[in-house]
Enzyme design. Structure first.
Site, short mmCIF file in Angstrom:
data_model
loop_
_atom_site.label_atom_id
_atom_site.label_comp_id
_atom_site.label_asym_id
_atom_site.label_seq_id
_atom_site.Cartn_x
_atom_site.Cartn_y
_atom_site.Cartn_z
N ARG A 121 -80.26 -80.39 -2.05
CA ARG A 121 -79.20 -81.33 -2.40
C ARG A 121 -78.71 -82.01 -1.11
O ARG A 121 -78.26 -81.34 -0.19
CB ARG A 121 -78.04 -80.58 -3.07
CG ARG A 121 -76.84 -81.45 -3.33
CD ARG A 121 -75.62 -80.68 -3.85
NE ARG A 121 -74.52 -81.62 -3.92
CZ ARG A 121 -73.26 -81.36 -3.64
NH1 ARG A 121 -72.90 -80.13 -3.27
NH2 ARG A 121 -72.33 -82.29 -3.70
N HIS A 152 -70.28 -88.42 -0.87
CA HIS A 152 -69.73 -87.18 -0.29
C HIS A 152 -68.79 -87.60 0.84
O HIS A 152 -69.00 -87.23 2.00
CB HIS A 152 -70.86 -86.27 0.19
CG HIS A 152 -70.46 -84.85 0.39
ND1 HIS A 152 -71.08 -83.78 -0.21
CD2 HIS A 152 -69.49 -84.28 1.16
CE1 HIS A 152 -70.53 -82.63 0.17
NE2 HIS A 152 -69.55 -82.91 1.01
N ASN A 206 -68.69 -76.77 -7.22
CA ASN A 206 -68.71 -76.10 -5.92
C ASN A 206 -67.74 -74.94 -6.06
O ASN A 206 -66.56 -75.15 -6.33
CB ASN A 206 -68.21 -77.02 -4.81
CG ASN A 206 -69.15 -78.22 -4.58
OD1 ASN A 206 -70.23 -78.28 -5.14
ND2 ASN A 206 -68.71 -79.15 -3.77
N TYR A 229 -66.30 -71.47 -4.25
CA TYR A 229 -66.23 -70.58 -3.10
C TYR A 229 -65.14 -69.52 -3.23
O TYR A 229 -65.26 -68.44 -2.69
CB TYR A 229 -65.85 -71.36 -1.83
CG TYR A 229 -66.85 -72.35 -1.30
CD1 TYR A 229 -66.97 -73.62 -1.85
CD2 TYR A 229 -67.65 -72.02 -0.22
CE1 TYR A 229 -67.87 -74.54 -1.31
CE2 TYR A 229 -68.55 -72.94 0.32
CZ TYR A 229 -68.65 -74.19 -0.24
OH TYR A 229 -69.54 -75.09 0.28
N GLU A 265 -72.47 -75.77 -4.73
CA GLU A 265 -72.16 -75.27 -3.39
C GLU A 265 -71.56 -73.89 -3.49
O GLU A 265 -70.76 -73.61 -4.39
CB GLU A 265 -71.11 -76.14 -2.67
CG GLU A 265 -71.64 -77.36 -2.00
CD GLU A 265 -70.56 -78.10 -1.22
OE1 GLU A 265 -69.69 -77.45 -0.59
OE2 GLU A 265 -70.60 -79.34 -1.23
C1 NOJ Z 1 -67.06 -78.35 0.22
C2 NOJ Z 1 -67.54 -79.65 0.77
O1 NOJ Z 1 -68.23 -80.34 -0.22
C3 NOJ Z 1 -68.37 -79.52 2.03
O2 NOJ Z 1 -68.47 -80.78 2.60
C4 NOJ Z 1 -67.78 -78.49 2.95
O3 NOJ Z 1 -68.50 -78.41 4.15
C5 NOJ Z 1 -67.75 -77.16 2.26
N1 NOJ Z 1 -66.91 -77.25 1.08
C6 NOJ Z 1 -67.22 -76.01 3.12
O4 NOJ Z 1 -65.91 -76.25 3.47
#
Ligand code: NOJ
Length: 524
Positions: free
Chosen positions: A97, A142, A327, A329, A399
């Site tokens: 990606r 992005h 995404n 995390y 992500e």
């Molecule tokens: C999400 C973002 O899309 C990406 O650009 C960033 O580096 C990562 N999170 C980690 O913070």
């Protein structure tokens, strides 16, 4: 009842089988990794590229970013992209990606002028990936907004909906013959909510009353416009699927009594960016619409600061995604604000509208990025919530990754992180029956981590920022990830990935350590 020996053996085998198969990924599950253009490309003004807000920002306000870093050269993927393809191929990634830098293709952002060198850059990258059997997944935006558009109001100007649609059409015209999986916008909620509420990041505009909500509305319409253009003008000929990738922050209630508030928080954080697209009724999440109206009236406004959609717009946005991208995390905890609490900044510390405070889960652990507490269980809960809210859309994790600092090839923590999050994805699939398309490890190589410059690293490959070619060296995590991909299972032997890493450690580690001492010069 006592168990006979053979019964015990059968039971053990059965348990093992269950264990092994629940650690396996189905054959249609895809593994990939990702980067984003400004974070890795460099070549900021090369060959006719126009300036983006990030180019302008890092040059005008260098002190804002750790180590005065810029993305002028970054990982130099503009020149070193073959090395990225090689790295992806070595791991046997099924997809890569990456994102298109808007002013690299359209120098002013407007579609009347196209930069042939920029067009060729992405075309060559796509061809090279396909030649290696790696599927390109392309993000159209992005965060590199062309400066001209920012000067006209950026995402707060309704005209951007058309501008983005025009840009998307150019990109499809150029690449839809070879690219079959698309993402329109990366983390629209980070752009609208985090950036405007904090006032840091490239626009440097701190305006919490209107900007986040205007931006939210226009990003939803821009996404839907790009989807409709694809659907009508390109899909019939080229096929393909398209979605949008919000930052999916899982929000836990502080106590069971706070569950309603947590649900409101989820709607405020993710629902405002998903409900218009995926829900049956479309438009804003009703609970957020209500709170925003009440709060706006209390403030003396005559209408909600959350701008309304017309009936036509609601219909236009509904169903404009072929899969659910996210995404994922981290997880935060929410509780009602108490007297004396600060107003809070959405979505880091709280919300004045929700009268809520956000904080980190107690049992979270941390990499270098403090704002991303590590909390694997949140992955499964987030995925199951999406299923429960919007139905059976296949989910692509676009992500997920671990942040470290300094030179660290033996990145055991990143290995554990990937393992623990993938385990939660398996649980979501097998226990909660969530449909999952695949997983994207952020990031393929180290990259410019926005305000953190180069100090915070997410790469499966380490970049030597002191080397003119920005050499890429595989970390332990890249070997681990390739073993998972090869086995299609989390049941991988340490010997699979450690043998390669020990080679790297003994041969190259001292060399690499030397390069990084004294500490990295962030100005590079
Ligand atoms: C999400 C973002 O899309 C990406 O650009 C960033 O580096 C990562 N999170 C980690 O913070």
């Amino acid at each position: 009842m006592t168990m006979l020996p053979y019964q015990a053996i059968v039971l053990c085998a059965f348990l093992q089988l269950t264990w092994a198969s629940s650690l396996s990924f189905p054959s249609d599950f895809k593994f990939g990794s990702a980067t984003a253009s400004y974070q890795v490309e460099g070549g900021w003004d090369a060959d006719g590229k126009g300036p983006s807000i990030w180019d302008r920002y890092v040059h005008e306000f260098p002190g804002d970013i750790k180590g005065n870093a810029t993305g002028d050269v970054a990982g130099d993927s503009y020149h070193q992209w073959r090395e990225d393809v090689k790295a992806a191929a070595k791991m046997k990634l099924q997809f890569y990606r990456f994102s298109i830098n808007w002013p690299r293709v359209l120098p002013t952002g407007f579609a009347n002028e196209i930069n042939p060198a920029g067009v060729k850059y992405y075309s060559d990258l796509i061809d090279a990936l396909l030649a290696e059997g790696i599927e390109p997944i392309v993000t159209i935006f992005h965060w590199e907004l062309p400066v001209k558009m920012q000067d006209l109001g950026g995402w707060t100007n309704p005209l951007i909906v058309k501008w983005f649609g025009d840009y998307a059409r150019v990109v499809y015209t150029l690449y839809a013959d070879r690219v079959k999986t698309w993402l329109t916008l990366n983390e629209p909620n980070t752009v609208c909510d985090y950036f405007y509420n904090s006032g840091v990041f490239a626009t440097r505009i701190k305006e919490s009353d209107f900007a986040p909500f205007l931006c939210n509305k226009h990003m939803m319409l821009a996404h839907a416009t790009a989807y409709r253009i694809f659907d009508k003008e390109f899909r019939p000929k080229y096929k393909g699927k398209i979605s949008i990738a919000p930052h999916a922050l899982w929000i836990e209630p502080a106590t069971p009594e706070d569950e309603a508030l947590a649900e409101l928080g989820r709607q405020h954080q993710l629902g405002r960016y998903s409900h218009p697209i995926y829900s049956k009724e479309g438009g804003w999440p009703p609970s957020v619409e209500k709170v925003m109206l009440e709060h706006s009236l209390q403030q003396g406004h005559t209408e909600s600061r959350l701008p309304a959609f017309t009936e036509q717009e609601i219909e236009f946005m509904k169903g404009t995604a072929d899969y659910y991208a996210m995404n994922q995390y981290t997880t935060y905890v929410i509780r009602p604000s108490k007297a004396g609490d600060e107003a809070g900044m959405w979505f880091l510390t709280g919300s004045p509208e929700l009268q809520a405070t956000l904080y980190h889960p107690e049992k979270a652990t941390y990499g270098t990025a403090y704002i991303l507490p590590v909390y694997p269980e949140g992955m499964r809960k987030m995925m199951s919530w999406v299923k429960q809210q919007y139905g059976d859309y296949p989910i692509l994790i676009t992500e997920n990754g671990f942040s470290s600092t300094g030179s660290q090839l033996d990145d055991h923590q990143r290995v554990d992180y990937i393992k623990n999050y993938l385990e939660q994805i398996l649980l979501a699939m097998y226990k909660d029956k969530v449909k999952v398309m695949g997983y994207t490890a952020w990031s393929l190589i180290d990259s410019f981590e926005w305000m953190d410059g180069y100090e915070t690293k997410f790469g499966l490959y380490e970049i030597d920022y002191n080397h003119p070619n920005r050499t890429r060296t595989p970390r332990l995590s890249s070997f681990y990830y390739s073993c998972v991909i090869a086995e299609r299972s989390l049941d991988v032997a340490e010997s699979c990935y450690k043998k390669d890493s020990s080679k790297v450690s003994s041969d190259d580690k001292n060399e690499i350590d030397k390069k990084y001492s004294p500490p990295v010069n962030d100005e590079l």
